[in-house]
Design an enzyme around this catalytic site. Structure first.
Site: not given
Ligand code: ZN
Length: 307
Positions: A209, A242
């Site tokens: 990931h 973000c």
């Molecule tokens: Zn992630």
């Protein structure tokens, strides 16, 4: 490399990892539509939402409704993230609609403390108990280990420590362990070393990931691939970072990952054109240009230039 050993499985995590990081909450109708588009791209794993406390992550407060309403083909394994037993109980209200639960903790003490206000040992005990409960319900379990490569508070994270936590998660019954670079600090050399060691060491399926925070996500994917990893998590449109400041990036974009894997001869089962439709749709909903490259450039076209 035969077709079998080349095949890669992708779990799309945009509807969870991506949507929860948007400053504005996406309308439930839009979420359902986007999730249904993703579920018809041919992908086989989809993290649909999470059952976290709505006061902590209001962006996913409608998770149960999205799960109840979305029409997902049988071929797609639906994952929901559960932070603890309470989250699992809420997910189990729709037991027939989920196939897997994912749980998370950080490899570094400070990040875990900042994230969930517990020590790593306390989190391991909680995650282990939730894994046992989930398996008791016949669910597949995925444990995702954040800051597996580096920690914004502590810097380097000792690979021995990461492998030790993997051992404990595997012993607790995790079917799959995700090694996550949530803060985008990993480099390909480090990824190659950790995945090579983990492949020798860890019994269950290993998933990578990566975040594209510093533009290194696809390089890290290749390093993990070379070390034998065949399972990845990614986010359509490159959602997940973000969005402030502008330009900050999220998870590696699923369409960039799929495009590269297909060009390299790794089948994913995903129809890139359909995936790009889903990414265009989420870009329209969010009303800002997303970070994905393939969304801008389109698929590679090997036909000779016309004209
Ligand atoms: Zn992630």
């Amino acid at each position: 490399m035969t077709a079998d050993t080349a095949a890669v499985t992708i779990r799309e995590v945009g509807p969870r990892d991506g949507f929860q990081n948007e400053p504005e909450t996406i309308a439930t109708d839009d979420k359902v539509r986007l999730v249904e588009l993703l579920a018809r791209t041919g992908l086989r794993r989809l993290e649909l939402t999470s059952f976290v406390r709505p006061d902590v992550i209001p962006q996913l407060a409608d998770g149960a409704e999205v799960l109840a309403r979305a029409d997902i083909p049988e071929t797609v394994s639906v994952t929901v993230l559960v932070p603890n037993r309470r989250g699992l109980e809420r997910a189990l209200a729709q037991r027939d609609r989920i196939d897997e639960v994912s749980l998370f903790l950080s490899a570094s003490e400070s990040h875990n403390r900042a994230n969930v206000n517990r020590s790593v040992d306390e989190s391991l005990a909680g995650v282990g108990a939730t894994i046992a409960d989930a398996r008791g319900e016949g669910l597949r379990t995925v444990a995702v280990l954040s800051t597996a490569f580096g920690c914004p508070y502590e810097g380097a994270v000792d690979p021995d420590r990461v492998l030790g936590i993997c051992d404990r998660l595997a012993a607790a019954g995790a079917d799959e362990i995700g090694l996550a670079d949530t803060t985008g600090m990993a480099n390909p050399r480090q990824v190659a070393e950790l995945f090579a060691r983990a492949a020798d060491h860890v019994e269950c399926e290993l998933t990578a990931h990566f975040h594209n925070t510093r533009g290194q996500a696809l390089a890290n994917v290749v390093a993990a691939l070379d070390a034998g990893c065949r399972s990845f998590e990614s986010s359509f449109g490159e959602l997940g970072g973000c969005p402030v400041p502008p330009g900050a990036t999220g998870n590696v974009a699923t369409e960039d990952l799929v495009s590269m894997l297909h060009e390299m001869g790794h089948p994913t089962g995903i129809d890139l054109a359909k995936l790009l439709d889903a990414s265009h749709a989420v870009q329209q909903v969010l009303g800002r240009p997303l970070g994905s490259h393939t969304l801008v450039a389109g698929p590679v076209d090997w036909a000779p230039a016309r004209g």
